[in-house]
Design an enzyme around this catalytic site. Structure first.
Site, PDB file in Angstrom:
ATOM      1  N   GLU A 381      12.414  37.344 -77.632  1.00  0.00           N
ATOM      2  CA  GLU A 381      11.677  37.994 -78.710  1.00  0.00           C
ATOM      3  C   GLU A 381      12.066  39.457 -78.829  1.00  0.00           C
ATOM      4  OE1 GLU A 381       7.584  37.001 -77.581  1.00  0.00           O
ATOM      5  OE2 GLU A 381       7.359  38.974 -76.660  1.00  0.00           O
ATOM      6  N   CYS A 382      12.294  39.875 -80.042  1.00  0.00           N
ATOM      7  CA  CYS A 382      12.627  41.244 -80.424  1.00  0.00           C
ATOM      8  C   CYS A 382      13.886  41.733 -79.710  1.00  0.00           C
ATOM      9  CB  CYS A 382      11.435  42.167 -80.210  1.00  0.00           C
ATOM     10  SG  CYS A 382      11.547  43.685 -81.182  1.00  0.00           S
ATOM     11  N   ALA A 383      13.774  42.513 -78.657  1.00  0.00           N
ATOM     12  CA  ALA A 383      14.955  42.992 -77.944  1.00  0.00           C
ATOM     13  C   ALA A 383      15.815  41.831 -77.468  1.00  0.00           C
ATOM     14  CB  ALA A 383      14.545  43.856 -76.764  1.00  0.00           C
TER      15      ALA A 383
END
Length: 500
Positions: A381-383
């Site tokens: 998720e995200c990074a």
């Protein structure tokens, strides 16, 4: 009933000094030998890192929007188990919460759920007698919130302090501390707020000690501890990751589905929220993957979790749920480790700042090759999503996700409501989650042919990528809200099977 002395540290607005005062109180009481439990209202990952330095315990988030208000007291009691004091740092202004949802997810909301007294941190740098009107307003706005005292921050002089104290005598709210203007109390920041403590470990440790000393000298610690001890017992049962994992296993077994961990059926249209979910599902039909028969099962699969300076965003409960679901959790640092931990059966790559460390992550070509060749389940998720794309700001990444990413000027920030439109190793099709986004990057394309999520709040769109053994998305979620996610993921890691 469980008794835990507790304080909520709030403020009229952001940038008033909540993090300084809350961390300072944690450090000051810990230095006096108390076992202090640190907590943060809202989804923020950065402040809890400083709280952990101050207390020697994991910083834990309390977010009624992400986890549900019914879980706040249980999660609090889980984190505070065995502690003599809990300090809860608020978010934004005292009454600021999820946009358009009243008090939901505000500091006031959490204070009421915990039946905890509130200490208001006021930036008094440009105020005199008006401070009394401000404090009176916050004390009277919602009488269900108990305002137990005020800590004045950024006070300029002895005369300034005297004026403020005199004014507040009329409010009936006691002054429990006065902090002078002091550059030492500042923390360096960048595009997403404070620089995480992990990235500046030596300086962060020194700052934590310094702020603890300043708060200890400037605040009435006995009065604050007495206020904390005035909080009534809580009737909730402490949250237990083992019990949550057991319920997820039972629900999975009861569902009788071949797709491990599926929590239930797709949504149906009945009411505005239901209709919104159904509309997203209609745009991207719910899909469950098909798997071949398992060839073997691992008793305790190794789940490698990304850590280090580039991947600092994580909720403590996630690793606890992975372990309770049957995983052996090990860490790895994508900046320094040249290969995955031995026996890795699954990868969890959470949030952080890969955009800051793009050249270093790219330079670790050995690990990138290992990740690209990895055939086990991956939850990112995200990074983690940024690390898995083909390139980030022109730097080669792992190439698992067919997309490119780059920094932008635009801040994407806020709560989201989502439904899993494609079944994956993490979420069954139709799973509903609340999450949040927090980034200044852009991925092109923003969704794959099989998206991870359909977002319905604040806008309707599909987002993220699901591939054979991959779930990658910008959306941050809190697995305590639905332990079927870690259960499903660990089950997928335990079963050696090939998608077809």
């Amino acid at each position: 009933m469980v008794s835990v002395p507790r304080l909520v540290v709030a403020a009229p607005s952001s940038r008033s000094g909540k993090t300084t005062v809350a961390t300072g109180l944690m450090a000051a009481f810990a230095a006096r030998g108390l076992a202090v439990s640190p907590h943060k209202v809202g989804p923020d990952y950065i402040d809890p890192g400083y709280h952990a330095l101050a207390t020697g315990r994991p910083g834990r988030n309390l977010d009624p929007y992400l986890c549900g208000p019914e879980r706040i007291a249980p999660l609090f009691l889980h984190g505070a188990r065995g502690c003599e004091l809990a300090v809860v740092e608020g978010v934004m202004g005292l009454f600021d919460g999820a946009a358009g949802l009243g008090e939901t997810a505000s500091t006031a909301h959490v204070a009421k759920l915990l039946r905890a007294p509130v200490v208001l941190v006021v930036d008094a740098s440009a105020q005199a007698r008006s401070v009394a009107a401000l404090v009176h307003g916050f004390a009277s706005f919602d009488t269900a919130v108990r305002l137990g005292g005020v800590i004045l921050n950024k006070v300029g002089s002895d005369r300034h302090e005297a004026i403020l104290r005199k004014a507040l005598e009329e409010s009936g709210v006691p002054v429990l501390g006065v902090l002078r203007r002091d550059d030492v109390l500042g923390v360096p920041a960048r595009h997403l707020g404070l620089i995480p403590a992990t990235e500046r470990a030596t300086e962060a440790a020194a700052w934590t000690r310094a702020v603890g000393d300043r708060v200890s000298a400037a605040c009435d610690l006995p009065a604050l501890l007495s206020l904390a001890r005035s909080a009534p017992p809580l009737t909730a049962t402490p949250w237990d990751p083992a019990a949550e994992a057991a319920m997820a296993r039972a629900a999975s077994a009861g569902a009788g589905t071949a797709n491990a961990g599926s929590p239930g059926a797709p949504p149906t249209a009945a009411g505005s929220t239901e209709a919104a979910f159904a509309a997203v599902a209609a745009r991207a039909p719910l899909v469950e993957p098909e798997f071949a028969e398992p060839s073997r099962r691992l008793a305790r699969p190794v789940v490698a979790v990304a850590r280090g300076a580039a991947f600092t965003f994580a909720y403590a409960e996630h690793e606890e749920l992975l372990a309770a679901s049957g995983a052996e959790v090990v860490g790895f640092d994508p900046l320094d480790d040249e290969e995955l931990p031995e026996g890795t059966a699954g990868l969890v790559i959470g949030g952080g700042f890969p955009e800051v460390y793009g050249p270093q992550l790219s330079a670790n070509a050995s690990l990138r090759r290992h990740v690209a060749a990895f055939t086990g389940p991956i939850a990112a998720e995200c990074a983690g999503l940024l690390y898995l794309v083909r390139e980030l700001d022109g730097h080669p990444m792992c190439g698992v996700v067919p997309a490119k990413a780059a920094m932008t000027e635009r801040l994407t920030l806020g709560y989201r409501e989502a439904v899993a439109v494609t079944g994956s190793v993490l979420a069954a099709a139709g799973t509903r989650m609340r999450g949040h986004e927090f980034h200044r990057t852009r991925v092109e394309p923003g969704a794959g042919p099989d998206p991870a999520w359909g977002l319905v709040r604040p806008e309707r769109r599909t987002e993220g990528f699901v591939q054979a053994r991959l779930h990658a998305s910008y959306l941050h979620t809190h697995w305590a809200a639905d332990p079927s996610l870690p259960h499903r993921f660990v089950t997928a890691c335990a079963i050696a099977r090939t998608p077809r």
